[in-house]
Design a protein around this motif. Structure first.
Motif, mmCIF file in Angstrom:
data_model
loop_
_atom_site.group_PDB
_atom_site.id
_atom_site.type_symbol
_atom_site.label_atom_id
_atom_site.label_comp_id
_atom_site.label_asym_id
_atom_site.label_seq_id
_atom_site.Cartn_x
_atom_site.Cartn_y
_atom_site.Cartn_z
ATOM 1 N N ALA A 1 0.853 -1.183 0.000
ATOM 2 C CA ALA A 1 0.000 0.000 0.000
ATOM 3 C C ALA A 1 0.898 1.245 0.000
ATOM 4 N N LYS A 2 0.568 2.163 -0.886
ATOM 5 C CA LYS A 2 1.354 3.388 -0.977
ATOM 6 C C LYS A 2 0.605 4.503 -0.263
ATOM 7 N N GLY A 3 1.340 5.357 0.358
ATOM 8 C CA GLY A 3 0.739 6.458 1.096
ATOM 9 C C GLY A 3 0.378 6.050 2.513
ATOM 10 N N THR A 4 -0.249 6.975 3.204
ATOM 11 C CA THR A 4 -0.610 6.752 4.587
ATOM 12 C C THR A 4 -2.097 6.975 4.761
ATOM 13 N N HIS A 5 -2.731 6.149 5.548
ATOM 14 C CA HIS A 5 -4.146 6.305 5.820
ATOM 15 C C HIS A 5 -4.314 7.294 6.964
ATOM 16 N N VAL A 6 -5.036 8.360 6.693
ATOM 17 C CA VAL A 6 -5.257 9.396 7.699
ATOM 18 C C VAL A 6 -6.756 9.522 7.918
ATOM 19 N N PRO A 7 -7.207 9.312 9.154
ATOM 20 C CA PRO A 7 -8.641 9.470 9.418
ATOM 21 C C PRO A 7 -9.045 10.956 9.326
#
Length: 73
Positions: free
Chosen positions: A65-71
């Protein structure tokens, strides 16, 4: 000097010891049932190796997975 193809007056066949001597002897001594069992055993062993290789290929081919998950609030 003796020719490399002859040793003690006997002519040597090309190839390895296992292919020219051991396998023909074992084939003569083993029953057909034993030969079939060992052949199937070799096949199953190779299938196990193939399974391990396939799993490793799938693991390496998996996209990370690329990038970061930000709520978001």
């Amino acid at each position: 000097m003796e020719d490399k193809a002859t040793v003690a007056g006997a002519e040597q066949k090309p190839g390895c010891f296992f292919c020219t001597t051991a396998m023909p002897l074992l084939e003569h001594l083993w029953s057909e049932v034993a030969r079939d069992h060992f052949r199937n055993s070799r096949i199953e062993f190779l299938k196990g190796l193939r399974s391990l290789i396939d799993e490793r290929i799938a693991h390496l081919a998996r996209e990370e997975a690329k990038g970061t998950h930000v709520p978001v609030e």
